[in-house]
Design an enzyme around this catalytic site. Sequence first.
Site, mmCIF file in Angstrom:
data_model
loop_
_atom_site.group_PDB
_atom_site.id
_atom_site.type_symbol
_atom_site.label_atom_id
_atom_site.label_comp_id
_atom_site.label_asym_id
_atom_site.label_seq_id
_atom_site.Cartn_x
_atom_site.Cartn_y
_atom_site.Cartn_z
ATOM 1 N N SER A 15 0.836 -1.197 0.000
ATOM 2 C CA SER A 15 0.000 0.000 0.000
ATOM 3 C C SER A 15 0.872 1.249 0.000
ATOM 4 O O SER A 15 2.030 1.212 0.435
ATOM 5 C CB SER A 15 -0.919 -0.030 1.223
ATOM 6 O OG SER A 15 -0.210 -0.399 2.385
ATOM 7 N N GLU A 17 1.002 5.518 0.742
ATOM 8 C CA GLU A 17 0.362 6.620 1.468
ATOM 9 C C GLU A 17 0.683 7.962 0.812
ATOM 10 O O GLU A 17 1.829 8.224 0.453
ATOM 11 C CB GLU A 17 0.869 6.600 2.921
ATOM 12 C CG GLU A 17 0.285 7.694 3.781
ATOM 13 C CD GLU A 17 0.671 7.538 5.246
ATOM 14 O OE1 GLU A 17 0.545 6.421 5.802
ATOM 15 O OE2 GLU A 17 1.101 8.542 5.837
ATOM 16 N N GLY A 108 -4.056 11.904 16.371
ATOM 17 C CA GLY A 108 -3.416 13.135 15.901
ATOM 18 C C GLY A 108 -2.427 13.599 16.960
ATOM 19 O O GLY A 108 -2.545 13.229 18.141
ATOM 20 N N ASP A 109 -1.442 14.373 16.530
ATOM 21 C CA ASP A 109 -0.411 14.840 17.475
ATOM 22 C C ASP A 109 -0.964 15.905 18.408
ATOM 23 O O ASP A 109 -1.742 16.767 17.986
ATOM 24 C CB ASP A 109 0.798 15.396 16.714
ATOM 25 C CG ASP A 109 1.682 14.279 16.197
ATOM 26 O OD1 ASP A 109 1.779 13.235 16.888
ATOM 27 O OD2 ASP A 109 2.255 14.435 15.113
ATOM 28 N N PHE A 216 12.287 13.883 10.611
ATOM 29 C CA PHE A 216 11.126 12.995 10.833
ATOM 30 C C PHE A 216 11.411 12.036 11.980
ATOM 31 O O PHE A 216 10.572 11.793 12.824
ATOM 32 C CB PHE A 216 10.852 12.137 9.591
ATOM 33 C CG PHE A 216 10.202 12.868 8.458
ATOM 34 C CD1 PHE A 216 9.536 14.069 8.638
ATOM 35 C CD2 PHE A 216 10.241 12.334 7.175
ATOM 36 C CE1 PHE A 216 8.939 14.726 7.587
ATOM 37 C CE2 PHE A 216 9.644 12.983 6.106
ATOM 38 C CZ PHE A 216 9.000 14.180 6.314
ATOM 39 N N HIS A 266 3.815 -1.072 3.742
ATOM 40 C CA HIS A 266 3.067 0.176 3.527
ATOM 41 C C HIS A 266 4.109 1.273 3.310
ATOM 42 O O HIS A 266 4.916 1.550 4.209
ATOM 43 C CB HIS A 266 2.208 0.482 4.770
ATOM 44 C CG HIS A 266 1.425 1.760 4.671
ATOM 45 N ND1 HIS A 266 0.260 1.870 3.934
ATOM 46 C CD2 HIS A 266 1.634 2.990 5.207
ATOM 47 C CE1 HIS A 266 -0.223 3.114 4.031
ATOM 48 N NE2 HIS A 266 0.608 3.815 4.784
HETATM 49 P P1 FAD Z 1 -3.326 6.971 20.476
HETATM 50 O O1 FAD Z 1 -3.546 5.565 20.114
HETATM 51 O O2 FAD Z 1 -4.417 7.689 21.172
HETATM 52 O O3 FAD Z 1 -1.990 7.017 21.351
HETATM 53 C C1 FAD Z 1 -1.394 8.247 21.771
HETATM 54 C C2 FAD Z 1 -0.684 8.019 23.107
HETATM 55 O O4 FAD Z 1 -1.640 7.760 24.125
HETATM 56 C C3 FAD Z 1 0.261 6.815 23.111
HETATM 57 O O5 FAD Z 1 1.339 7.133 23.954
HETATM 58 C C4 FAD Z 1 -0.590 5.699 23.701
HETATM 59 O O6 FAD Z 1 0.177 4.683 24.340
HETATM 60 C C5 FAD Z 1 -1.457 6.443 24.697
HETATM 61 N N1 FAD Z 1 -2.811 5.882 24.824
HETATM 62 C C6 FAD Z 1 -3.587 5.353 23.857
HETATM 63 N N2 FAD Z 1 -4.781 5.010 24.325
HETATM 64 C C7 FAD Z 1 -4.774 5.361 25.638
HETATM 65 C C8 FAD Z 1 -5.717 5.267 26.682
HETATM 66 N N3 FAD Z 1 -6.958 4.761 26.440
HETATM 67 N N4 FAD Z 1 -5.387 5.734 27.926
HETATM 68 C C9 FAD Z 1 -4.162 6.261 28.151
HETATM 69 N N5 FAD Z 1 -3.208 6.357 27.204
HETATM 70 C C10 FAD Z 1 -3.519 5.907 25.964
HETATM 71 N N6 FAD Z 1 -1.283 12.057 12.204
HETATM 72 C C11 FAD Z 1 -2.104 12.926 11.565
HETATM 73 O O7 FAD Z 1 -2.312 14.032 12.057
HETATM 74 N N7 FAD Z 1 -2.696 12.573 10.385
HETATM 75 C C12 FAD Z 1 -2.513 11.374 9.800
HETATM 76 O O8 FAD Z 1 -3.054 11.105 8.736
HETATM 77 C C13 FAD Z 1 -1.648 10.431 10.449
HETATM 78 N N8 FAD Z 1 -1.438 9.194 9.935
HETATM 79 C C14 FAD Z 1 -0.663 8.293 10.601
HETATM 80 C C15 FAD Z 1 -0.511 6.987 10.099
HETATM 81 C C16 FAD Z 1 0.275 6.052 10.756
HETATM 82 C C17 FAD Z 1 0.421 4.659 10.182
HETATM 83 C C18 FAD Z 1 0.953 6.417 11.956
HETATM 84 C C19 FAD Z 1 1.849 5.418 12.654
HETATM 85 C C20 FAD Z 1 0.797 7.692 12.491
HETATM 86 C C21 FAD Z 1 -0.014 8.644 11.834
HETATM 87 N N9 FAD Z 1 -0.229 9.934 12.347
HETATM 88 C C22 FAD Z 1 -1.043 10.824 11.669
HETATM 89 C C23 FAD Z 1 0.457 10.361 13.569
HETATM 90 C C24 FAD Z 1 -0.425 10.159 14.840
HETATM 91 O O9 FAD Z 1 -1.543 11.010 14.779
HETATM 92 C C25 FAD Z 1 0.438 10.498 16.044
HETATM 93 O O10 FAD Z 1 1.465 9.546 16.212
HETATM 94 C C26 FAD Z 1 -0.319 10.753 17.354
HETATM 95 O O11 FAD Z 1 0.566 11.388 18.266
HETATM 96 C C27 FAD Z 1 -0.849 9.496 18.026
HETATM 97 O O12 FAD Z 1 -1.882 8.965 17.329
HETATM 98 P P2 FAD Z 1 -2.486 7.516 17.742
HETATM 99 O O13 FAD Z 1 -3.646 7.283 16.890
HETATM 100 O O14 FAD Z 1 -1.419 6.491 17.769
HETATM 101 O O15 FAD Z 1 -2.948 7.871 19.239
#
Ligand code: FAD
Length: 289
Positions: A15, A17, A108-109, A216, A266
Amino acid sequence: MKITDIFIKQKKTYSFEFFPPKNYSSTLELGINIGQLIKLSPSFVSVTYGAGGTTQDLSFDLIDYIQNKIGLTAMAHYTCINATRDKVENDLDLLYKKNIKNLMLLRGDLPGKGFAGLNQEFQHASDLIALAKSKNQYCIGAAGYPEKHPESIDVETDLKWLKNKVDQGADFIITQMFFDNEYYFKFVSEARKMGITARIIPGIMPITNFKQIQKFSEMCGAVIPDKIVSVLEPIQNDKNTLYQTGVDLAVEQCIDLLKRGAPGLHFYTLNKSRATIDIFSSLPHGLIH
Ligand code: FAD
């Protein structure tokens, strides 16, 4: 088609991106690059959302174009940080109406000041995944971090929350980029021990610009091993040699991943086609399928 249906047919998926282009010339360039990459018959392609300040409408326009005009299976990334439940529900419905059934659901960050001043209806990707799953109509991907998410205290805690994302409804995982495959294999092995059975697809970022990749990797916490730095640093200003060496390293990385059982690749294409094509076409045919 849902990506989980593709998994039934394809033992390994490939895939690509993309991110939404910011201006007219990068739109034209992306069109050309997608045209080139289609020739590799990707299993699916994905479009990022909101990352790097790109506008969210553009993400939806691009995903719509790829799915409905080009006819590739497309996966929309979608983030929930600072979003209201109403907005999320509307956006997910809109995507579904556009025939987008594959979603990469993310938090999201966080900005520098954390959650302060943000809407906190969704604090983690798992909240978004649970909501999307309750609608029972999407195929859902989630992000995994072989070297742990930068906010996590350790890999084990991060994996616990990854398991939660799968339990809430994520069907598969795509990883953050990494440059040392041992992180990936250890991550997969630990995830399996925790009971995560979903596919874990490695995310590949070819190194064709040394300074950019250093930036990055600092941002996302992916270590560039010393042995790679020592090869690339001295040639960082020799564009052609750096390009070819970066491609060769990525080919080596992908072959090792596939030989040792990774369920596909990917590619973070950065909207370019050349490196992905050069890497993909250097992989032995027997390994790809
Ligand atoms: P989460 O899963 O919420 O995790 C964030 C942090 O919180 C981690 O430290 C985790 O261990 C902790 N955590 C998770 N769940 C809980 C909980 N229930 N209670 C307490 N702690 C918890 N960013 C963008 O803005 N746009 C994109 O399109 C994008 N695409 C991405 C694609 C991939 C494949 C990857 C790997 C990253 C991408 N990102 C993107 C970056 C991503 O948004 C960031 O890494 C963000 O900081 C974390 O997102 P997450 O979904 O992993 O968050």
